[in-house]
Design a protein around this motif. Structure first.
Motif, PDB file in Angstrom:
ATOM      1  N   GLY A  25       0.833  -1.192   0.000  1.00 55.20           N
ATOM      2  CA  GLY A  25       0.000   0.000   0.000  1.00 55.20           C
ATOM      3  C   GLY A  25       0.866   1.240   0.000  1.00 55.20           C
ATOM      4  O   GLY A  25       1.908   1.283   0.642  1.00 55.20           O
ATOM      5  N   VAL A  26       0.432   2.236  -0.751  1.00 52.56           N
ATOM      6  CA  VAL A  26       1.151   3.499  -0.843  1.00 52.56           C
ATOM      7  C   VAL A  26       0.180   4.607  -0.474  1.00 52.56           C
ATOM      8  O   VAL A  26      -0.939   4.651  -0.975  1.00 52.56           O
ATOM      9  CB  VAL A  26       1.685   3.731  -2.276  1.00 52.56           C
ATOM     10  N   VAL A  47       3.047  -8.598   8.611  1.00 50.17           N
ATOM     11  CA  VAL A  47       3.630  -7.294   8.277  1.00 50.17           C
ATOM     12  C   VAL A  47       5.115  -7.354   8.600  1.00 50.17           C
ATOM     13  O   VAL A  47       5.474  -7.735   9.716  1.00 50.17           O
ATOM     14  CB  VAL A  47       2.949  -6.175   9.105  1.00 50.17           C
ATOM     15  N   PRO A  48       6.036  -7.063   7.724  1.00 50.61           N
ATOM     16  CA  PRO A  48       5.893  -6.568   6.370  1.00 50.61           C
ATOM     17  C   PRO A  48       6.043  -7.639   5.292  1.00 50.61           C
ATOM     18  O   PRO A  48       6.170  -7.305   4.127  1.00 50.61           O
ATOM     19  CB  PRO A  48       7.044  -5.567   6.270  1.00 50.61           C
ATOM     20  N   GLY A  56       4.301   7.473  -0.019  1.00 50.66           N
ATOM     21  CA  GLY A  56       4.669   7.819  -1.382  1.00 50.66           C
ATOM     22  C   GLY A  56       3.489   8.358  -2.148  1.00 50.66           C
ATOM     23  O   GLY A  56       2.390   8.522  -1.623  1.00 50.66           O
ATOM     24  N   ASP A  57       3.735   8.597  -3.399  1.00 52.06           N
ATOM     25  CA  ASP A  57       2.793   9.242  -4.293  1.00 52.06           C
ATOM     26  C   ASP A  57       2.700   8.411  -5.565  1.00 52.06           C
ATOM     27  O   ASP A  57       3.723   7.973  -6.093  1.00 52.06           O
ATOM     28  CB  ASP A  57       3.344  10.647  -4.590  1.00 52.06           C
ATOM     29  N   GLY A  66      11.592   2.403  -4.535  1.00 51.02           N
ATOM     30  CA  GLY A  66      13.044   2.319  -4.410  1.00 51.02           C
ATOM     31  C   GLY A  66      13.507   2.411  -2.969  1.00 51.02           C
ATOM     32  O   GLY A  66      14.376   1.651  -2.540  1.00 51.02           O
ATOM     33  N   LYS A  67      12.936   3.326  -2.204  1.00 52.17           N
ATOM     34  CA  LYS A  67      13.310   3.484  -0.792  1.00 52.17           C
ATOM     35  C   LYS A  67      12.999   2.227   0.013  1.00 52.17           C
ATOM     36  O   LYS A  67      13.669   1.942   1.003  1.00 52.17           O
ATOM     37  CB  LYS A  67      12.567   4.669  -0.172  1.00 52.17           C
ATOM     38  N   ALA A  68      11.986   1.487  -0.408  1.00 51.18           N
ATOM     39  CA  ALA A  68      11.579   0.289   0.335  1.00 51.18           C
ATOM     40  C   ALA A  68      12.064  -1.006  -0.324  1.00 51.18           C
ATOM     41  O   ALA A  68      11.670  -2.094   0.090  1.00 51.18           O
ATOM     42  CB  ALA A  68      10.057   0.259   0.452  1.00 51.18           C
ATOM     43  N   ASN A  69      12.894  -0.886  -1.352  1.00 54.28           N
ATOM     44  CA  ASN A  69      13.398  -2.050  -2.095  1.00 54.28           C
ATOM     45  C   ASN A  69      12.277  -2.926  -2.646  1.00 54.28           C
ATOM     46  O   ASN A  69      12.355  -4.149  -2.610  1.00 54.28           O
ATOM     47  CB  ASN A  69      14.358  -2.878  -1.238  1.00 54.28           C
TER      48      ASN A  69
END
Length: 171
Positions: A25-26, A47-48, A56-57, A66-69
């Protein structure tokens, strides 16, 4: 969504993590990401490992992923969004990002408020939210040009005329 990989572009409601699906989910709001994560844990989801929420957007998914791989390309079976597209500034970019993350044959279900552009009086200064809504007639050609097939636009046809506060509510 049994066994599917699901992208949720309005993750604050965390209502899709069932039946073994992997859900990412973003959401724009960090508070919604924290809330959804907490509720997922409280409900016993993995989770996770099977359920992950990212700030994010949809217009900049690559950055959030990218930040969360999280791999960006062709990973998801389904993308859903309930209301997040209403205030997306660049609808085409957002739909292109959804297309990028979907596997071949993947599907999306987006619920968004639209306008019928020829009905808005151009001389009136509409609120920002109204100016950001997509023109109903633009969505299908936009999605088809991006590469989506079998595009269906379901119009609830709920005009805003007549939506007034009842007199008794004002007393």
């Amino acid at each position: 969504c049994c066994g599917n990989v699901v992208a949720d572009a309005n993750a604050g409601d965390e209502n899709v993590a069932t039946d073994g699906a992997l859900v990412v989910g973003v959401d724009l709001a960090e508070s919604e990401v924290k809330h959804a994560t907490k509720r997922g844990i409280e409900r016993g989801y993995s989770v996770p490992n099977r359920l992950r929420f990212l700030r994010g957007d949809v217009e900049t998914l690559e950055e959030a992923f990218g930040k969360a791989n999280v791999p960006m390309g062709n990973e998801f079976d389904v993308c859903i969004s309930n209301g997040a597209f209403c205030l997306v500034t660049d609808k085409e970019k957002a739909f292109r990002n959804v297309f990028k993350v979907l596997k071949s044959g993947g599907r999306m279900a987006i619920s968004t408020t639209t306008i019928v552009s020829d009905r808005l009086d151009p001389s009136f200064e509409w609120p920002v939210c109204m100016r950001m809504f997509a023109a109903l007639e633009s969505l299908k050609p936009m999605c088809e040009e991006i590469g989506f097939r079998n595009v269906e636009i379901l119009d609830a046809d709920s005009p805003m005329e007549g939506m007034e506060i009842p007199e008794e509510a004002l007393m």
